[in-house]
Design a protein around this motif. Structure first.
Motif, PDB file in Angstrom:
ATOM      1  N   ILE A  26       0.846  -1.193   0.000  1.00  0.00           N
ATOM      2  CA  ILE A  26       0.000   0.000   0.000  1.00  0.00           C
ATOM      3  C   ILE A  26       0.886   1.249   0.000  1.00  0.00           C
ATOM      4  O   ILE A  26       1.718   1.428   0.887  1.00  0.00           O
ATOM      5  N   VAL A  27       0.700   2.082  -1.004  1.00  0.00           N
ATOM      6  CA  VAL A  27       1.552   3.254  -1.224  1.00  0.00           C
ATOM      7  C   VAL A  27       0.734   4.520  -0.989  1.00  0.00           C
ATOM      8  O   VAL A  27      -0.341   4.707  -1.577  1.00  0.00           O
ATOM      9  N   ALA A  28       1.247   5.407  -0.140  1.00  0.00           N
ATOM     10  CA  ALA A  28       0.604   6.705   0.083  1.00  0.00           C
ATOM     11  C   ALA A  28       1.182   7.712  -0.902  1.00  0.00           C
ATOM     12  O   ALA A  28       2.401   7.871  -0.991  1.00  0.00           O
ATOM     13  N   SER A  29       0.297   8.390  -1.653  1.00  0.00           N
ATOM     14  CA  SER A  29       0.772   9.344  -2.646  1.00  0.00           C
ATOM     15  C   SER A  29      -0.296  10.374  -2.959  1.00  0.00           C
ATOM     16  O   SER A  29      -1.493  10.058  -2.998  1.00  0.00           O
ATOM     17  N   ASN A  79      -4.158  12.642  -7.490  1.00  0.00           N
ATOM     18  CA  ASN A  79      -5.186  13.693  -7.560  1.00  0.00           C
ATOM     19  C   ASN A  79      -4.934  14.856  -6.616  1.00  0.00           C
ATOM     20  O   ASN A  79      -5.832  15.628  -6.317  1.00  0.00           O
ATOM     21  N   GLY A  80      -3.709  14.978  -6.130  1.00  0.00           N
ATOM     22  CA  GLY A  80      -3.344  16.138  -5.332  1.00  0.00           C
ATOM     23  C   GLY A  80      -3.568  16.016  -3.846  1.00  0.00           C
ATOM     24  O   GLY A  80      -3.149  16.890  -3.081  1.00  0.00           O
ATOM     25  N   VAL A  81      -4.228  14.964  -3.395  1.00  0.00           N
ATOM     26  CA  VAL A  81      -4.500  14.743  -1.982  1.00  0.00           C
ATOM     27  C   VAL A  81      -3.927  13.382  -1.585  1.00  0.00           C
ATOM     28  O   VAL A  81      -4.119  12.403  -2.321  1.00  0.00           O
ATOM     29  N   PRO A  82      -3.217  13.290  -0.463  1.00  0.00           N
ATOM     30  CA  PRO A  82      -2.648  11.987  -0.088  1.00  0.00           C
ATOM     31  C   PRO A  82      -3.714  10.903   0.000  1.00  0.00           C
ATOM     32  O   PRO A  82      -4.763  11.084   0.631  1.00  0.00           O
ATOM     33  N   ALA A  83      -3.459   9.810  -0.660  1.00  0.00           N
ATOM     34  CA  ALA A  83      -4.376   8.674  -0.646  1.00  0.00           C
ATOM     35  C   ALA A  83      -3.548   7.403  -0.740  1.00  0.00           C
ATOM     36  O   ALA A  83      -2.368   7.435  -1.121  1.00  0.00           O
ATOM     37  N   HIS A  84      -4.154   6.291  -0.404  1.00  0.00           N
ATOM     38  CA  HIS A  84      -3.467   5.010  -0.448  1.00  0.00           C
ATOM     39  C   HIS A  84      -3.863   4.232  -1.705  1.00  0.00           C
ATOM     40  O   HIS A  84      -5.046   4.129  -2.034  1.00  0.00           O
ATOM     41  N   TRP A  85      -2.843   3.664  -2.355  1.00  0.00           N
ATOM     42  CA  TRP A  85      -3.023   2.940  -3.614  1.00  0.00           C
ATOM     43  C   TRP A  85      -2.272   1.618  -3.552  1.00  0.00           C
ATOM     44  O   TRP A  85      -1.253   1.513  -2.873  1.00  0.00           O
ATOM     45  N   MET A  86      -2.747   0.634  -4.305  1.00  0.00           N
ATOM     46  CA  MET A  86      -2.034  -0.642  -4.373  1.00  0.00           C
ATOM     47  C   MET A  86      -0.881  -0.523  -5.367  1.00  0.00           C
ATOM     48  O   MET A  86      -1.065  -0.104  -6.515  1.00  0.00           O
ATOM     49  N   ARG A  87       0.306  -0.875  -4.892  1.00  0.00           N
ATOM     50  CA  ARG A  87       1.512  -0.752  -5.710  1.00  0.00           C
ATOM     51  C   ARG A  87       1.365  -1.454  -7.046  1.00  0.00           C
ATOM     52  O   ARG A  87       1.770  -0.933  -8.104  1.00  0.00           O
ATOM     53  N   GLN A  88       0.777  -2.646  -7.041  1.00  0.00           N
ATOM     54  CA  GLN A  88       0.666  -3.416  -8.270  1.00  0.00           C
ATOM     55  C   GLN A  88      -0.167  -2.685  -9.327  1.00  0.00           C
ATOM     56  O   GLN A  88       0.115  -2.778 -10.524  1.00  0.00           O
ATOM     57  N   SER A  89      -1.193  -1.952  -8.893  1.00  0.00           N
ATOM     58  CA  SER A  89      -2.021  -1.234  -9.872  1.00  0.00           C
ATOM     59  C   SER A  89      -1.298   0.004 -10.401  1.00  0.00           C
ATOM     60  O   SER A  89      -1.524   0.428 -11.543  1.00  0.00           O
ATOM     61  N   ILE A  90      -0.430   0.600  -9.571  1.00  0.00           N
ATOM     62  CA  ILE A  90       0.378   1.741 -10.021  1.00  0.00           C
ATOM     63  C   ILE A  90       1.339   1.284 -11.118  1.00  0.00           C
ATOM     64  O   ILE A  90       1.460   1.913 -12.180  1.00  0.00           O
ATOM     65  N   GLY A 121       2.209   1.641 -15.808  1.00  0.00           N
ATOM     66  CA  GLY A 121       3.487   2.137 -16.277  1.00  0.00           C
ATOM     67  C   GLY A 121       4.185   3.143 -15.386  1.00  0.00           C
ATOM     68  O   GLY A 121       5.194   3.740 -15.786  1.00  0.00           O
ATOM     69  N   LEU A 122       3.701   3.359 -14.172  1.00  0.00           N
ATOM     70  CA  LEU A 122       4.335   4.297 -13.244  1.00  0.00           C
ATOM     71  C   LEU A 122       5.267   3.555 -12.297  1.00  0.00           C
ATOM     72  O   LEU A 122       5.070   2.364 -12.021  1.00  0.00           O
ATOM     73  N   ASP A 123       6.257   4.266 -11.791  1.00  0.00           N
ATOM     74  CA  ASP A 123       7.192   3.709 -10.822  1.00  0.00           C
ATOM     75  C   ASP A 123       6.684   4.051  -9.425  1.00  0.00           C
ATOM     76  O   ASP A 123       6.722   5.212  -9.009  1.00  0.00           O
ATOM     77  N   ALA A 124       6.212   3.076  -8.691  1.00  0.00           N
ATOM     78  CA  ALA A 124       5.631   3.311  -7.373  1.00  0.00           C
ATOM     79  C   ALA A 124       6.650   3.860  -6.380  1.00  0.00           C
ATOM     80  O   ALA A 124       6.270   4.471  -5.379  1.00  0.00           O
ATOM     81  N   LYS A 125       7.938   3.679  -6.646  1.00  0.00           N
ATOM     82  CA  LYS A 125       8.978   4.164  -5.737  1.00  0.00           C
ATOM     83  C   LYS A 125       9.457   5.569  -6.090  1.00  0.00           C
ATOM     84  O   LYS A 125      10.280   6.136  -5.372  1.00  0.00           O
ATOM     85  N   ALA A 126       8.969   6.123  -7.201  1.00  0.00           N
ATOM     86  CA  ALA A 126       9.453   7.441  -7.642  1.00  0.00           C
ATOM     87  C   ALA A 126       8.287   8.348  -8.052  1.00  0.00           C
ATOM     88  O   ALA A 126       8.383   9.087  -9.027  1.00  0.00           O
ATOM     89  N   LEU A 127       7.208   8.307  -7.287  1.00  0.00           N
ATOM     90  CA  LEU A 127       6.058   9.149  -7.600  1.00  0.00           C
ATOM     91  C   LEU A 127       6.326  10.587  -7.151  1.00  0.00           C
ATOM     92  O   LEU A 127       6.916  10.811  -6.087  1.00  0.00           O
ATOM     93  N   PRO A 128       5.902  11.577  -7.917  1.00  0.00           N
ATOM     94  CA  PRO A 128       6.065  12.975  -7.508  1.00  0.00           C
ATOM     95  C   PRO A 128       5.293  13.267  -6.226  1.00  0.00           C
ATOM     96  O   PRO A 128       4.321  12.572  -5.893  1.00  0.00           O
ATOM     97  N   ALA A 129       5.719  14.291  -5.521  1.00  0.00           N
ATOM     98  CA  ALA A 129       5.079  14.646  -4.253  1.00  0.00           C
ATOM     99  C   ALA A 129       3.797  15.435  -4.457  1.00  0.00           C
ATOM    100  O   ALA A 129       3.023  15.616  -3.518  1.00  0.00           O
ATOM    101  N   VAL A 130       3.566  15.931  -5.657  1.00  0.00           N
ATOM    102  CA  VAL A 130       2.369  16.722  -5.957  1.00  0.00           C
ATOM    103  C   VAL A 130       1.632  16.097  -7.139  1.00  0.00           C
ATOM    104  O   VAL A 130       2.151  15.206  -7.818  1.00  0.00           O
TER     105      VAL A 130
END
Length: 312
Positions: free
Chosen positions: A219-222, A226-237, A241-250
């Motif tokens: 579970i990844v908080a990012s 959509n601009g607000v911290p939320a929890h997402w499943m890494r596998q779906s990220i 095609g996104l890198d779950a370990k290198a998501l932007p802070a905004v």
């Protein structure tokens, strides 16, 4: 209100959730004896909104709760939705995102009660001052838009200053979590992710099927989605095609055609406790058996009876 809360089989609420909320899910929850949540603020079809209210009015059972943005208390564009809530005398409204004062006044006018969703002590204090009848404390570990305060600190701190209804959300998926919520000073526990993993939820099949396969570490908080911290499943990220370990802070542009919630799937840390897809009736029956088998739990029925005595 007191009579409806006495119909609860378990001190439990199914969270209102974007995409996951559905008429079958809410109806199944109320029939099973837990409060069925509906994400009223994201419903685009007025007819679907009314169909939900008609369905719940017909079955009785545990009380439903409809989530509405607090600003809808004064928003002319929401007048038809509020009129509908009043027509059906919706007993519980979960407000969020803003000052609930106007919504509280409107809902009290038809005898309903307002629970305001908060993630900080500051917001809890403001909601109490605005006249909210209850608070939903969204704690660390919640799916979707999450809080960051541990329930061990948040719930007792709010209980010190507020004697109204407290609903505890964040990382709860089993009977032990329900009992812990009550022991901390809450009245009702709230589960979201656990109810996504039911056949009745409104998510796409891939979302539902993924939940029993992931653990809490997935579970990844990012806030990138959509601009607000939320929890997402890494596998779906990673699947889009996104890198779950290198998501932007905004908030950042998504890959073409990708929509958060629809294509990138949310879940709380409680996903690590979920092993299967269960129909709502079976899930609530199992949770009730497990809860009743615990060696000692607080007197939640007595608490709710005292709490709602003045609600009528």
């Amino acid at each position: 209100m007191t009579a409806m809360l006495s119909n609860l089989a378990l001190p439990l609420m199914c969270a209102p959730m974007s995409f996951a909320s559905s008429v079958p899910l809410a109806v199944a929850c109320c029939r099973a004896g837990v409060t069925g949540g509906w994400q009223g603020g994201t419903v685009t079809s007025f007819a679907e909104f009314e169909a939900y209210l008609k369905s719940l009015a017909a079955i009785g059972g545990a009380p439903p709760i409809v989530n509405m943005p607090a600003r809808w208390g004064t928003d002319p564009q929401a007048a038809d939705r509020l009129d509908l809530l009043e027509r059906y005398r919706v007993p519980l409204v979960l407000s969020s995102l803003g000052d609930p004062s106007a919504l509280v006044a409107r809902v009290h006018g038809w005898g309903g009660r307002v629970v305001h969703d908060v993630t900080t002590m500051k917001h809890a204090e403001k909601a109490i001052a605005a006249g909210a009848d209850g608070l939903m404390l969204t704690c660390a570990g919640a799916g979707g838009h999450t809080g960051f305060l541990t329930p061990m600190a948040f719930v007792p701190a709010v209980r010190r200053i507020f004697d109204g209804l407290l609903i505890v959300a964040g990382g709860i998926a089993d009977a032990h979590g329900i009992a812990a919520s009550l022991a901390l000073g809450g009245d009702i526990a709230c589960m979201g992710t656990r109810f996504i993993a039911t056949p009745e939820s409104g998510v796409v099949e891939g979302h539902r099927a993924m939940i029993p396969t992931v653990g809490a570490d997935d579970i990844v908080a990012s806030a990138a989605m959509n601009g607000v911290p939320a929890h997402w499943m890494r596998q779906s990220i990673e699947a889009v095609g996104l890198d779950a370990k290198a998501l932007p802070a905004v908030r950042s542009p998504m890959p073409e055609g990708v929509m958060p919630w629809r294509d990138i799937w949310s879940a709380g840390q409680s996903a690590g406790l979920i092993d299967s897809i269960e129909p709502v009736a079976d899930l609530v029956a199992r949770l009730t058996r497990d809860f009743d088998a615990l060696p000692a739990v607080p007197d939640w029925r007595g608490r709710l009876s005292r709490l709602t005595h003045g609600w009528g």
